[in-house]
Design a protein around this motif. Structure first.
Motif, PDB file in Angstrom:
ATOM      1  N   PRO A  91      30.420 111.814  36.361  1.00 15.43           N
ATOM      2  CA  PRO A  91      30.352 111.896  35.107  1.00 15.43           C
ATOM      3  C   PRO A  91      31.029 113.036  34.495  1.00 15.43           C
ATOM      4  N   TYR A  92      32.619 113.244  33.911  1.00 16.82           N
ATOM      5  CA  TYR A  92      33.462 114.844  34.196  1.00 16.82           C
ATOM      6  C   TYR A  92      32.843 115.376  32.425  1.00 16.82           C
ATOM      7  N   GLN A  93      33.344 116.137  32.367  1.00 19.63           N
ATOM      8  CA  GLN A  93      33.266 116.545  30.471  1.00 19.63           C
ATOM      9  C   GLN A  93      34.576 117.404  30.460  1.00 19.63           C
ATOM     10  N   ILE A  94      35.519 117.395  29.347  1.00 17.53           N
ATOM     11  CA  ILE A  94      36.973 118.613  29.606  1.00 17.53           C
ATOM     12  C   ILE A  94      36.196 119.258  28.066  1.00 17.53           C
ATOM     13  N   ALA A  95      36.647 120.812  28.199  1.00 14.67           N
ATOM     14  CA  ALA A  95      36.749 121.744  27.460  1.00 14.67           C
ATOM     15  C   ALA A  95      38.057 122.663  27.076  1.00 14.67           C
ATOM     16  N   PHE A  96      38.401 122.774  25.588  1.00 18.91           N
ATOM     17  CA  PHE A  96      38.987 123.537  26.062  1.00 18.91           C
ATOM     18  C   PHE A  96      38.647 125.139  25.548  1.00 18.91           C
TER      19      PHE A  96
END
Length: 179
Positions: A91-96
């Motif tokens: 699982p991963y999350q991408i933040a800007f």
């Protein structure tokens, strides 16, 4: 090959196998100038195979270009994509971040010659919530790695606003992947 092999629970996972009596060695003794004089034999042996699949991700981003616009009396849209490759089942999350000239809720491209700005937004869905780091009502993109390259769309929009002086407007946004 370890294609498609994944992690378990987002942690590095060890894969191993034991092979008993599957290997063999055959040999013969020969002289330099003579025919083989003694034939050897063969024997079996056991061996282990082991690989550790590390929980890992790689992310790449392309530019998002709104092109050339004149009067900003209607929304200008653009799309781009992130390329994400994470270990299968990871699982991963991408933040800007908010870019160099604003926040995740109020991004701005800036003309370095005049200092004027143009407002814009980024989202992971067409007209979706602002894509950010979870602050100021922004969303964070989440997914699960497949082991292969996955394309994550980035939608940009410049809303109708006062049109600034002609020139080149830009911003740099940092994408961070958490896994």
């Amino acid at each position: 090959a370890l294609n498609g092999v994944g992690t378990t629970g987002g942690a590095s996972t060890v894969y191993s196998a034991s092979f008993a009596g599957h290997g063999s060695v055959s040999f013969a003794f020969t002289g330099i100038l003579t025919q083989p004089c003694t034939t050897g034999g063969s024997t079996s042996f056991s061996f282990n195979v082991r690989a550790t699949i590390a929980n890992d991700c790689v992310i790449n981003a392309g530019n998002l270009d709104f092109g050339t616009n004149s009067v900003l009396n209607g929304a200008a849209r653009a799309t781009s994509a992130l390329s994400v490759q994470c270990t299968a089942n990871n699982p991963y999350q991408i933040a800007f971040n908010g870019g160099q000239n604003g926040t995740v809720a109020a991004r701005r491209m800036k003309n370095p010659a005049t200092g004027e700005t143009v407002s814009y937004s980024l989202s992971s869905a067409l007209d979706g919530p602002a894509w950010g780091d979870g602050a100021l009502g922004s969303s964070v993109y989440g997914g699960v790695g497949s082991g292969g390259v996955q394309s994550v769309p980035v939608y940009g929009s410049v809303p109708a606003q006062r049109t600034p002086s002609p020139g080149s407007y830009r911003d740099t946004v940092t994408a961070t992947i958490y896994f």
